[in-house]
Each structure stands twice: as structure tokens, then as C-alpha cells.
Design an enzyme around this catalytic site. Structure first.
Site, PDB file in Angstrom:
ATOM      1  N   MET A   1       1.059  -1.147   0.236  1.00 10.21           N
ATOM      2  CA  MET A   1      -0.231   0.081  -0.286  1.00 10.21           C
ATOM      3  C   MET A   1       1.011   1.523  -0.102  1.00 10.21           C
ATOM      4  O   MET A   1       1.499   1.505   0.895  1.00 10.21           O
ATOM      5  CB  MET A   1      -1.120  -0.073   0.973  1.00 10.21           C
ATOM      6  CG  MET A   1      -1.817  -1.046   2.036  1.00 10.21           C
ATOM      7  SD  MET A   1      -3.114  -1.649   0.991  1.00 10.21           S
ATOM      8  CE  MET A   1      -3.496  -0.084   2.034  1.00 10.21           C
ATOM      9  N   CYS A   2       1.123   2.094  -0.872  1.00 12.63           N
ATOM     10  CA  CYS A   2       1.841   3.426  -0.959  1.00 12.63           C
ATOM     11  C   CYS A   2       1.345   4.594  -1.203  1.00 12.63           C
ATOM     12  O   CYS A   2      -0.042   4.598  -1.922  1.00 12.63           O
ATOM     13  CB  CYS A   2       2.747   2.585  -1.683  1.00 12.63           C
ATOM     14  SG  CYS A   2       3.756   1.234  -1.968  1.00 12.63           S
ATOM     15  N   THR A   3       2.214   5.673  -1.352  1.00  9.07           N
ATOM     16  CA  THR A   3       1.739   6.871  -1.521  1.00  9.07           C
ATOM     17  C   THR A   3       3.014   6.996  -2.727  1.00  9.07           C
ATOM     18  O   THR A   3       4.009   7.230  -2.370  1.00  9.07           O
ATOM     19  CB  THR A   3       1.559   7.985  -0.869  1.00  9.07           C
ATOM     20  OG1 THR A   3       0.251   7.098  -0.253  1.00  9.07           O
ATOM     21  CG2 THR A   3       1.251   9.540  -1.930  1.00  9.07           C
TER      22      THR A   3
ATOM     23  N   ASN B   1      -3.414   3.260  -3.585  1.00  9.96           N
ATOM     24  CA  ASN B   1      -4.068   2.273  -3.979  1.00  9.96           C
ATOM     25  C   ASN B   1      -5.177   2.051  -4.545  1.00  9.96           C
ATOM     26  O   ASN B   1      -5.752   1.311  -4.635  1.00  9.96           O
ATOM     27  CB  ASN B   1      -3.897   1.509  -2.748  1.00  9.96           C
ATOM     28  CG  ASN B   1      -2.655   1.232  -2.170  1.00  9.96           C
ATOM     29  OD1 ASN B   1      -2.079   2.686  -1.882  1.00  9.96           O
ATOM     30  ND2 ASN B   1      -1.650   0.744  -2.766  1.00  9.96           N
TER      31      ASN B   1
ATOM     32  N   ARG C   1      -5.582   8.208   1.344  1.00 11.22           N
ATOM     33  CA  ARG C   1      -4.919   9.501   1.397  1.00 11.22           C
ATOM     34  C   ARG C   1      -4.601  10.503  -0.157  1.00 11.22           C
ATOM     35  O   ARG C   1      -3.532  11.018   0.210  1.00 11.22           O
ATOM     36  CB  ARG C   1      -3.442   8.281   1.423  1.00 11.22           C
ATOM     37  CG  ARG C   1      -2.982   7.089   2.986  1.00 11.22           C
ATOM     38  CD  ARG C   1      -2.445   7.007   2.052  1.00 11.22           C
ATOM     39  NE  ARG C   1      -3.362   5.127   1.692  1.00 11.22           N
ATOM     40  CZ  ARG C   1      -3.309   4.673   1.000  1.00 11.22           C
ATOM     41  NH1 ARG C   1      -1.492   4.817   0.348  1.00 11.22           N
ATOM     42  NH2 ARG C   1      -3.896   3.507   0.384  1.00 11.22           N
TER      43      ARG C   1
END
Ligand SMILES: *[C@@H]1O[C@H](CO)[C@@H](O)[C@H](O)[C@H]1NC(C)=O
Ligand SMILES: *[C@@H]1O[C@H](CO)[C@@H](O)[C@H](O)[C@H]1NC(C)=O
Ligand SMILES: *[C@@H]1O[C@H](CO)[C@@H](O)[C@H](O)[C@H]1NC(C)=O
Ligand SMILES: *[C@@H]1O[C@H](CO)[C@@H](O)[C@H](O)[C@H]1NC(C)=O
Ligand SMILES: *[C@@H]1O[C@H](CO)[C@@H](O)[C@H](O)[C@H]1NC(C)=O
Ligand SMILES: *[C@@H]1O[C@H](CO)[C@@H](O)[C@H](O)[C@H]1NC(C)=O
Length: 395
Positions: free
Chosen positions: A142-144, A320, A333
Site C-alpha cells: 500500500m503506498c503513496t 492504491n 490518502r
């Protein structure tokens, strides 16, 4: 959407951690300012550099690094085994992993098979467990990711690596078990040929694919997980059952970093290669307009969204979720990232302001293992380990 919600609620129930994770608010906060250079409670420390010599045979390339990190890799692999055994208590899964999975190895491409054999031998961890450890990274990222372009056409690329969701919660200090175990495994890698840098990347020791990296002067690349019903589990199952016409994503991104020689070539490969699991690929180049988010299904790319500074699109943000859909309501986010970039303005873009955005909750959360900042044209690459002390949301 339904699939994702099911996945989340199922996993929450399974982990029995949500109640604990949902600490007292506030989970969100005002856009952070002046957090760079990193210090204070959200900064865990620097990430060590290692050189990976591509002139060595693949079997030997990782020896120095993984002999340093072997005890830590064992701890993490054991945690993952505990998760597997919690789902199927008979121990059958691990038995299969240890005894059957290596039989599939013959079909792994390029240098990867030999590299993993080398890692298994040095750490004395069964090869099947090293392979599953490598598959595991294809599924839980899970990332930005952010790409920005300033008024002079100069690009920056930043990312938070959020990893380890659903794999167990430590009630003593409110952290994710796997996320915490990954921090000491985080390494910066300088891949060299003829003693010269080919590309640099940040990874977890023992993993041979690459999810965050750049080629100085040419391009930067990060990968974010994309959930989909026709998703990674299916792809991997098909692959195990014998349909080997698709590539592992981490192998594709590693190959692009190692062997592509331009933004356009990288973009072409990332758009067209058939892969095992859906993903978002965030690619930056070395000049104005060269930045895109590629939304991938396993076979095709659904969308390539590009920077367009003339029309006011001076940044791209990817978490995501598909950009044409709302984020999952418990995990937005995207809006805070965009809001903080808007407040930063195109006039004040720098590693410092990008780090500020990536330090703002919930962009920073308890899954965040590290933050990377990349300047392709200046050849600058920085990675910092992160913490998110309470109050802080679990993801
Ligand atoms: C630009 O960003 C820096 C770092 O956060 C901040 O200290 C400074 O006040 C900002 N300048 C403007 C004009 O917003
Ligand atoms: C939380 O506890 C675990 C296990 O004792 C430890 O490894 C980890 O570093 C701790 N994390 C923080 C942020 O204190
Ligand atoms: C790389 O550098 C080392 C030490 O500086 C030297 O011994 C070695 O021969 C060099 N290798 C190549 C391929 O140039
Ligand atoms: C990069 O290209 C070289 C030469 O063709 C090849 O030997 C190597 O396996 C490739 N690397 C990756 C990671 O695919
Ligand atoms: C930018 O990248 C292109 C390839 O995509 C390369 O030909 C060019 O030399 C690079 N420009 C600079 C200034 O490095
Ligand atoms: C950011 O600015 C753009 C352009 O003005 C606007 O369309 C968008 O709604 C803003 N986003 C947020 C979250 O403030």
C-alpha cells in the site's frame, strides 16, 4: 469496489486488530511544515547503502548483503510462516512451500532463479520460503507516490512505502509486526557494472525484484499495489498451474531499471508486458511533461495519465485506487496529498516540501516503512525510515 471492501472487512475480522488500530483521533492533521531535514519522532533513521555488483554471477551478487541481514530475514520469514499456519493450522502450507515450490523454479526467468538460490544458501532458509517471501512483496504494497514538475520543468519523484497490512498487530506499542520487522531490512542498493552505477533502488534484503528506484539522468520508477478481483492471487495460481506467459511485476520493474535506456522505452515496456498481478506504475523522466501513472490490469494497461504542465497538471498523485474512482472511504490518502501539494504551490517544490507532504497523516501512517525522494536530473536519491507514533491511524 465490493471486492476491496470485502477484502478489507474480512481481513480486519481475521486480524482482530481494527479496534486496536483505531486509536483516538486525530488521524489526520494539517499539512506539515519544516520537517526536512528529517528529525523528531516520525524519523526512525538512515538506510544503509550496499553495492550490488552485476558483473558477479547472479548466485553470488547478494552474498555480502544477505549475510549481514540473515538473522533479520529469518525473523521476518518466521512471522510470515506464523501467519500461514494461523490460517491453515496443519502446517500443510509450509510443507508445500518447502517441498513443492522449488520444483517450479526451473521456469523463473533471467538472473532471478540463481539470485534466489544464492540468497537461500547464504541465509540457510529453504529456497521455497525465499520464493514465497519474494511473491509476498507482489501482494501487500500500500503506498503513496507523487511526481511533481516546477515552473522550470524540473521533476521530483517521492514515495511512501506502506507495507505489512493485515499481517498482525503488536498491542504493546501499537505497531504492525511485519512493518516493524521490515524497517531493519530496508536497504539502499547501488547496482553497478564496471564499477559504474546502472541504477539505484530501495528494497528489503532478500527481495530481488525492485519497487522503488531510479536511473540517474534518465528516469525514476515506483510501484503501488492495485487491488482487483481479477487480481494477484489468481495470476499466481495460474502461474503455479502452468501458465507461465506472464512476468512477476517486481521482475519487470527490476529489468526496466537495469536494462531500459530511456523514459519512452521504460514506459513502453511497463505498459505492454503481461504481468501476474494488477499494479500502478509511476514513472518519471528527465524533462518537462515526462511523468505518468500507468494503471495496469494483468494483460493490458487501462489508463496512462500524464503530467501536463501547460494545462495546470503539475503533479500526479497515486495511492492504491483507480484515479477515476473514489478511494475506499476508510483509506483516503489521495485527498490530503493533493491538498498539501496545492498548498505547497508549484513555486515552492523541493525535497523539503515533498517530505512535508509525505510526513502528513494519514499519508504517513503506521504502515509506512520508509520515504524516498528522487531527483533524476541532479542524480539525488534519499531514503529515510519512518515511524508514526500515536495518535496515528493504522493505514
Ligand atoms: C516553502 O517551503 C519551505 C519548507 O517547508 C517553507 O519553510 C517555506 O515557508 C515555504 N515558502 C513559501 C513561500 O511558501
Ligand atoms: C514495537 O515493538 C516491536 C517488538 O518489540 C519492536 O521491534 C519495534 O521496534 C517497536 N516499534 C516502535 C515504533 O516502538
Ligand atoms: C572495480 O574497482 C576495483 C577496486 O577499485 C578494482 O579492483 C576492479 O578491477 C574494478 N573492476 C572493474 C570491472 O573495473
Ligand atoms: C539485463 O540485460 C542483460 C543482457 O541482456 C541480461 O543478461 C540480464 O539478465 C538483464 N537483467 C534483467 C534483470 O532482466
Ligand atoms: C534524457 O533522457 C533521454 C532518453 O530518454 C536521453 O537521451 C537524454 O540524454 C537525457 N537528457 C539528459 C540531460 O540527461
Ligand atoms: C487542488 O487544486 C486543484 C486545481 O486547483 C483542484 O481542482 C483540486 O480540487 C484541489 N484538490 C484539493 C484536494 O484541494
Amino acid at each position: 469496489m465490493t471486492g476491496r471492501r470485502c477484502l478489507l472487512s474480512w481481513l480486519c475480522a481475521a486480524a482482530v486488530t481494527c479496534a486496536v488500530a483505531q486509536q483516538a483521533p486525530p488521524w489526520t492533521e494539517d499539512c506539515q511544515k519544516s520537517t526536512y531535514p528529517p528529525s523528531g519522532p516520525t524519523y526512525r533513521g538512515l538506510v544503509p547503502w550496499y553495492t550490488i555488483n552485476l558483473d558477479l554471477p547472479p548466485y553470488k551478487r547478494w552474498h555480502d548483503l544477505v549475510s549481514d541481514k540473515a538473522p533479520r530475514i529469518k525473523i521476518l520469514v518466521n512471522s510470515l510462516k506464523n501467519v500461514a499456519n494461523a490460517f491453515v493450522p496443519s502446517g500443510k502450507i509450509m510443507e508445500m512451500v518447502d517441498h513443492k515450490l522449488p520444483g517450479l523454479l526451473g521456469t523463473l526467468p533471467g538472473p532471478f532463479e540463481e539470485e534466489m538460490k544464492g540468497i537461500a544458501d547464504v541465509t540457510e532458509i529453504p529456497l521455497g520460503e525465499i520464493i514465497s517471501f519474494n511473491i509476498f512483496y507482489e501482494l501487500f504494497t500500500m503506498c503513496t507516490s507523487i511526481i511533481t514538475e516546477d515552473k522550470e520543468g524540473h521533476l521530483l519523484h517521492g514515495r511512501n512505502m506502506d507495507f505489512g497490512v493485515f499481517l498482525g498487530w503488536n498491542v504493546n506499542n501499537n505497531t504492525w509486526v511485519v512493518t516493524e520487522e521490515l524497517k531493519p531490512l530496508t536497504v539502499n542498493l547501488d547496482f553497478q557494472r564496471n564499477n559504474k552505477t546502472v541504477f539505484k533502488a530501495t528494497s528489503f534484503a532478500g527481495y530481488v525484484g525492485m519497487l522503488t528506484g531510479f536511473k540517474p539522468g534518465l528516469f525514476s520508477l515506483t510501484l503501488n499495489e492495485r487491488f482487483s478481483m481479477n487480481g494477484g492471487y489468481l495470476g499466481i495460481l495460474e502461474w503455479i498451474l502452468g501458465r507461465k506467459d506472464a512476468t512477476w511485476i517486481g521482475f519487470m520493474t527490476r529489468s526496466v531499471l537495469e536494462n531500459s535506456t530511456s523514459y519512452e522505452e521504460a514506459k513502453n515496456i511497463l505498459t505492454k508486458t503481461k504481468i501476474l498481478a494488477p499494479a500502478y506504475l509511476i514513472l518519471g523522466g528527465n524533462q518537462s511533461g515526462e511523468g505518468c501513472v500507468i494503471t495496469r490490469e494483468r494483460k493490458d494497461s487501462l489508463d496512462v495519465f500524464e503530467l501536463n504542465p501547460k494545462q495546470g497538471r503539475w503533479y500526479l498523485v497515486q495511492t492504491n485506487y483507480d484515479r477515476w474512482k473514489s478511494p475506499f472511504f476508510l483509506d483516503d490518502r489521495r485527498t490530503p496529498t493533493q491538498m498539501c501539494l496545492n498548498r505547497t504551490t508549484q513555486e515552492n517544490l523541493s525535497f523539503a516540501t515533498l517530505y512535508d507532504v509525505l510526513s502528513t497523516k494519514p499519508v504517513l501512517n503506521k504502515l509506512t516503512a520508509f520515504t524516498t525522494l528522487i531527483d533524476v536530473t541532479k542524480g539525488q536519491y534519499e531514503t529515510y525510515l519512518r515511524d508514526c507514533p500515536d495518535p496515528c491511524i493504522g493505514w
